[in-house]
Design an enzyme around this catalytic site. Structure first.
Site, PDB file in Angstrom:
ATOM      1  N   HIS A  62       0.808  -1.218   0.000  1.00  0.00           N
ATOM      2  CA  HIS A  62       0.000   0.000   0.000  1.00  0.00           C
ATOM      3  C   HIS A  62       0.848   1.278   0.000  1.00  0.00           C
ATOM      4  O   HIS A  62       0.739   2.089  -0.920  1.00  0.00           O
ATOM      5  CB  HIS A  62      -0.996  -0.050   1.167  1.00  0.00           C
ATOM      6  CG  HIS A  62      -1.666   1.239   1.459  1.00  0.00           C
ATOM      7  ND1 HIS A  62      -2.514   1.858   0.556  1.00  0.00           N
ATOM      8  CD2 HIS A  62      -1.613   2.059   2.542  1.00  0.00           C
ATOM      9  CE1 HIS A  62      -2.961   2.993   1.083  1.00  0.00           C
ATOM     10  NE2 HIS A  62      -2.428   3.137   2.277  1.00  0.00           N
ATOM     11  N   HIS A  86       3.773   6.765   5.493  1.00  0.00           N
ATOM     12  CA  HIS A  86       2.593   7.522   5.921  1.00  0.00           C
ATOM     13  C   HIS A  86       1.718   6.781   6.928  1.00  0.00           C
ATOM     14  O   HIS A  86       0.953   7.400   7.648  1.00  0.00           O
ATOM     15  CB  HIS A  86       1.765   7.990   4.722  1.00  0.00           C
ATOM     16  CG  HIS A  86       0.858   6.945   4.140  1.00  0.00           C
ATOM     17  ND1 HIS A  86       1.219   6.135   3.107  1.00  0.00           N
ATOM     18  CD2 HIS A  86      -0.419   6.599   4.452  1.00  0.00           C
ATOM     19  CE1 HIS A  86       0.219   5.326   2.806  1.00  0.00           C
ATOM     20  NE2 HIS A  86      -0.789   5.586   3.604  1.00  0.00           N
ATOM     21  N   GLU A  90       0.541   5.529  12.661  1.00  0.00           N
ATOM     22  CA  GLU A  90      -0.787   5.058  13.023  1.00  0.00           C
ATOM     23  C   GLU A  90      -0.793   3.572  13.385  1.00  0.00           C
ATOM     24  O   GLU A  90      -1.418   3.167  14.347  1.00  0.00           O
ATOM     25  CB  GLU A  90      -1.754   5.272  11.848  1.00  0.00           C
ATOM     26  CG  GLU A  90      -2.360   6.639  11.794  1.00  0.00           C
ATOM     27  CD  GLU A  90      -3.112   6.981  13.076  1.00  0.00           C
ATOM     28  OE1 GLU A  90      -4.282   6.563  13.191  1.00  0.00           O
ATOM     29  OE2 GLU A  90      -2.533   7.641  13.965  1.00  0.00           O
ATOM     30  N   ASP A  91      -0.095   2.790  12.569  1.00  0.00           N
ATOM     31  CA  ASP A  91      -0.277   1.338  12.652  1.00  0.00           C
ATOM     32  C   ASP A  91       0.892   0.578  13.276  1.00  0.00           C
ATOM     33  O   ASP A  91       0.817  -0.634  13.434  1.00  0.00           O
ATOM     34  CB  ASP A  91      -0.520   0.760  11.244  1.00  0.00           C
ATOM     35  CG  ASP A  91      -1.754   1.373  10.606  1.00  0.00           C
ATOM     36  OD1 ASP A  91      -2.590   1.895  11.367  1.00  0.00           O
ATOM     37  OD2 ASP A  91      -1.882   1.338   9.373  1.00  0.00           O
ATOM     38  N   ASP A 153      -3.173   8.171  -1.205  1.00  0.00           N
ATOM     39  CA  ASP A 153      -3.575   7.129  -0.251  1.00  0.00           C
ATOM     40  C   ASP A 153      -5.018   6.714  -0.546  1.00  0.00           C
ATOM     41  O   ASP A 153      -5.340   5.533  -0.664  1.00  0.00           O
ATOM     42  CB  ASP A 153      -3.440   7.717   1.160  1.00  0.00           C
ATOM     43  CG  ASP A 153      -3.934   6.783   2.254  1.00  0.00           C
ATOM     44  OD1 ASP A 153      -3.535   5.609   2.239  1.00  0.00           O
ATOM     45  OD2 ASP A 153      -4.705   7.245   3.113  1.00  0.00           O
ATOM     46  N   ASP A 273     -24.760  11.320 -27.009  1.00  0.00           N
ATOM     47  CA  ASP A 273     -24.557  11.863 -28.340  1.00  0.00           C
ATOM     48  C   ASP A 273     -23.322  12.736 -28.428  1.00  0.00           C
ATOM     49  O   ASP A 273     -22.913  13.138 -29.497  1.00  0.00           O
ATOM     50  CB  ASP A 273     -25.780  12.684 -28.765  1.00  0.00           C
ATOM     51  CG  ASP A 273     -26.695  11.843 -29.621  1.00  0.00           C
ATOM     52  OD1 ASP A 273     -26.283  10.732 -29.974  1.00  0.00           O
ATOM     53  OD2 ASP A 273     -27.791  12.306 -29.933  1.00  0.00           O
TER      54      ASP A 273
HETATM   55 MN    MN Z   1      -2.772   4.565   3.976  1.00  0.00          MN
END
Ligand code: MN
Length: 719
Positions: A62, A86, A90-91, A153, A273
């Site tokens: 990712h 990034h 957070e993770d 992201d 069209d």
């Molecule tokens: Mn992310």
């Protein structure tokens, strides 16, 4: 620079992806920068080790995809390192301080900025959206790279949304449509903007997406010949004029088609069209040369030409737009631009890093900077997130206007919307009963176009009803649909009621009563009208499409006939309703007290005239559907109180102030003057024409008596 530990290596299946990514970087970055970015990759892969995406891929795939997008936009090394890192704050257990030590304060601030955007919790969806949006824009104002990372992201998350459970998928798709796509658009990231919309549409309305995609595919096949002819023509003509150009077909986006159909109430074929080509040339003069050459090839549609080169859009977009009429009258949209403009059109503000020193981009940078600066100022002035969002939306959705209710609530309407659209947007009942409006505390017509920030106040009356003329100016689908619905229902109801009266009269003359007819008689009769209901037949009669006498006779067919009886059928009572099915004639303006007669006109219902109406006597009206005159017995309802319009002509001496005196006298009787006009006077006398509103003949007589008493008045006649 951190050293790459020997035991760190990309997951086996990502080796190729990493190679490709680093190869892309080396196209525009120095070797030492590429090496540092590679080290950030290993740093991140190590931190995310053991984590997986919903799709089952190793998590590092990712951040790598996000960084690849940024590399495609040619962003600087700091942004690329931050993109790879990034999600680590957070993770994983990695702190901002550790990132700062390894890659510097700048990268740490970027990662921190992106992480902050993720860390939001709220009660309601709307609240969360508003707050998200505000954070996003403020982060952007600090450093636009935070938003670029966040957008990349979101792009990757949207591309891999299939692995996510349906409910979450819809929420993310909606958020993308409402927040991320508009920001991408405002920053000029056109390709991303379209892709986000397309992915969001597919996830939000999978079925509609599928149906539309299929329809587009088959329609494309049908039009291939015409499109091919245009393409051939263009490709031949440009070299003839010595213009070096690249010509490409432009993919129609399904979401764009979907939105156009919804907003403009167009059918699929009307939207489809329109075909588009893009022509990329080397420099600005060639844009105009190409334009001239192609206007010579096919005729342009007047009023469709737009010069966004001379006047760029707010997000920096530049191009010439024109629409040509191709073979078979097929409209073809053309966009003509230089390759640099094309790049800016695709990547917007991100192109700033590529064309850092180019003169032409300073304008884009300046306006973007100005806009971001204004957001910061707005931020200090407005504390409430929802309110902030509403203000910013004005910039992000230029196709809409934002107006206020008297209580300060904000409504968004399409550009060009009127006070009537506003009324319907508030509530259908408000729309159906609105009679007047004030814009910014000033009386204005209901048809007035609304502008950003207008305060709109609507006045209603309990018995008011939508005017068919409104259909001529309303902009929103809701208003249009509701007005149509109201008019149709009302017309049908009134016509059915009138039809029942007329049929009742006709039955009466045959010695029967409508109420006595059993359902058997109706059923037998309706069988001969396949598919029509009793109400529909009554409506037909009311509208003059069917003769009541014939329907009456057929209804009685087979039932015991009472034989014709000369007997008064009872007149229809007129209470003065100026409805759809019953109208007072505009030639003679009948008022209560006047002897009246009704005439049925096909498709229009009952028109009430005075007995002595000249138009009626001239025989121009009163031909029924069968060619016969359809007279209807009518009488005034004793309760009829109007107001009724009536016209009078007053001949008076031409003395100063005579009009004022006449008007004052009329007003004494509590009468509205609807209209006044006058003939060119002969110097001695003057003729004035008044349209007055009265309750009936007695009221009018009183007014006329007062007027006759005025010394200046010579003669009065009712018209
Ligand atoms: Mn992310």
């Amino acid at each position: 620079m951190p050293i790459i530990p020997v035991d760190m290596h990309p997951p086996v299946d990502l080796v190729e992806d990493l190679d490709h990514f680093l190869g892309q970087l080396s196209l525009y970055l120095k070797a030492e920068d590429v090496q540092q970015i590679a080290s950030a990759y290993y740093f991140s892969a190590d931190a995310h080790r053991g984590q997986f995406r919903s799709s089952g891929d190793p998590y590092i795939s990712h951040p790598l995809a996000v960084a690849e997008t940024l590399a495609h936009w040619r962003l600087d090394p700091q942004a690329l390192v931050a993109a790879l890192l990034h999600d680590v704050m957070e993770d994983t257990a990695i702190t901002k301080e550790q990132i700062a030590q390894a890659y510097g304060r700048g990268v740490a601030d970027l990662v921190d900025g992106v992480s902050k955007l993720d860390r939001l919790e709220h009660q309601s969806y709307e609240e969360a959206q508003a707050e998200n949006f505000r954070k996003m824009l403020l982060a952007m104002a600090q450093d636009v790279r935070v938003i670029l990372i966040k957008l990349a992201d979101r792009q990757h998350n949207m591309r891999t949304l299939d692995a996510v459970r349906p409910e979450k998928r819809r929420r993310i798709a909606r958020e993308t449509l409402e927040i991320y796509a508009p920001i991408a658009n405002r920053l000029g990231l056109n390709t991303l903007y379209r892709e986000l919309q397309e992915l969001a549409f597919r996830n939000l309305h999978p079925l509609r997406y599928k149906v539309l995609a299929k329809a587009v595919r088959s329609a494309r096949g049908n039009r291939r010949e015409g499109v091919g002819k245009v393409l051939d023509g263009i490709k031949r003509r440009l070299p003839e004029c010595k213009i070096d150009a690249e010509v490409m077909g432009r993919e129609k986006h399904l979401y764009g088609i979907y939105r156009k159909m919804r907003e403009k109430h167009l059918s699929f074929s009307q939207v489809l069209d329109i075909y588009g080509f893009r022509i990329i040339v080397t420099d600005v003069p060639n844009c105009y040369l190409a334009l001239g050459a192609l206007h010579g090839l096919f005729k342009p549609v007047p009023g469709k030409f737009k010069d966004y080169i001379a006047i760029p859009k707010a997000n920096g977009y530049q191009s010439l737009h024109t629409t040509l009429i191709g073979p078979y009258g097929m409209p073809v949209e053309l966009q003509i631009r230089t390759s640099q403009m094309h790049h800016v059109a695709e990547t917007g503000v991100a192109s700033h890093w590529l064309y850092k020193d180019e003169q032409s981009l300073s304008e884009l940078q300046r306006t973007t900077h100005q806009w971001l600066q204004s957001l910061l100022e707005l931020q200090t002035a407005i504390v409430d997130s929802a309110e902030f969002l509403e203000h910013v939306k004005v910039d992000l959705f230029p196709g809409e206007v934002y107006v206020f209710t008297p209580k300060g609530k904000i409504l968004s309407l399409p550009r060009g919307a009127t006070a009537v659209d506003f009324a319907y947007a508030v509530h259908t009942d408000i729309g159906n009963r609105c009679i007047a409006c004030k814009l910014n505390y000033e009386n204005m017509p209901l048809r007035s176009e609304l502008h950003n920030g207008d305060r709109v106040e609507i006045f209603t009356a309990p018995n008011a009803a939508p005017n068919p003329a409104w259909l001529g100016f309303v902009k929103t689908g809701k208003a249009r649909a509701q007005i149509r619905h109201f008019l149709k229902t009302r017309q049908n109801n009134e016509s059915a009621e009138l039809g029942a009266h007329l049929l009742s009269q006709a039955l009466h003359t045959l010695g029967h009563r409508l109420e006595e007819l059993g359902s058997a008689a109706w059923q037998r009769f309706l069988k001969t009208f396949s598919g029509r209901s009793r109400d529909e037949v009554l409506t037909d009669i009311g509208l003059g499409k069917r003769l009541p006498a014939i329907v009456a006779r057929r209804l009685l067919d087979g039932s015991a006939s009472g034989g014709p009886v000369a007997q008064s059928a009872g007149a229809i009572r007129i209470a003065g309703s100026q409805g759809m099915a019953m109208q007072l004639a505009r030639c003679c303006h009948p008022i209560p007290g006047d002897p009246i007669i009704g005439v049925i006109r096909a498709g229009q219902g009952l028109i009430v005239h005075t007995h002595d109406c000249r138009t009626l006597r001239s025989g121009k009206v009163g031909r029924g559907p069968g060619g016969t005159k359809e007279w209807v017995d009518v009488e005034w309802d004793p309760a009829a109180s109007g107001p009724f319009d009536v016209k009078v002509r007053v001949v008076s001496q031409n003395t100063p102030g005579v009009l004022a005196r006449l008007a004052a006298t009329i007003a004494e009787h509590g009468t509205n003057i609807i209209d006044v006009s006058m003939d060119a006077d002969d110097g001695v006398t003057t003729a004035l024409y008044f349209t007055l509103q009265v309750t009936g003949r007695i009221h009018l007589a009183r007014i006329l008596r007062s007027l006759r008493r005025l010394p200046a008045v010579i003669r009065i006649t009712r018209l």
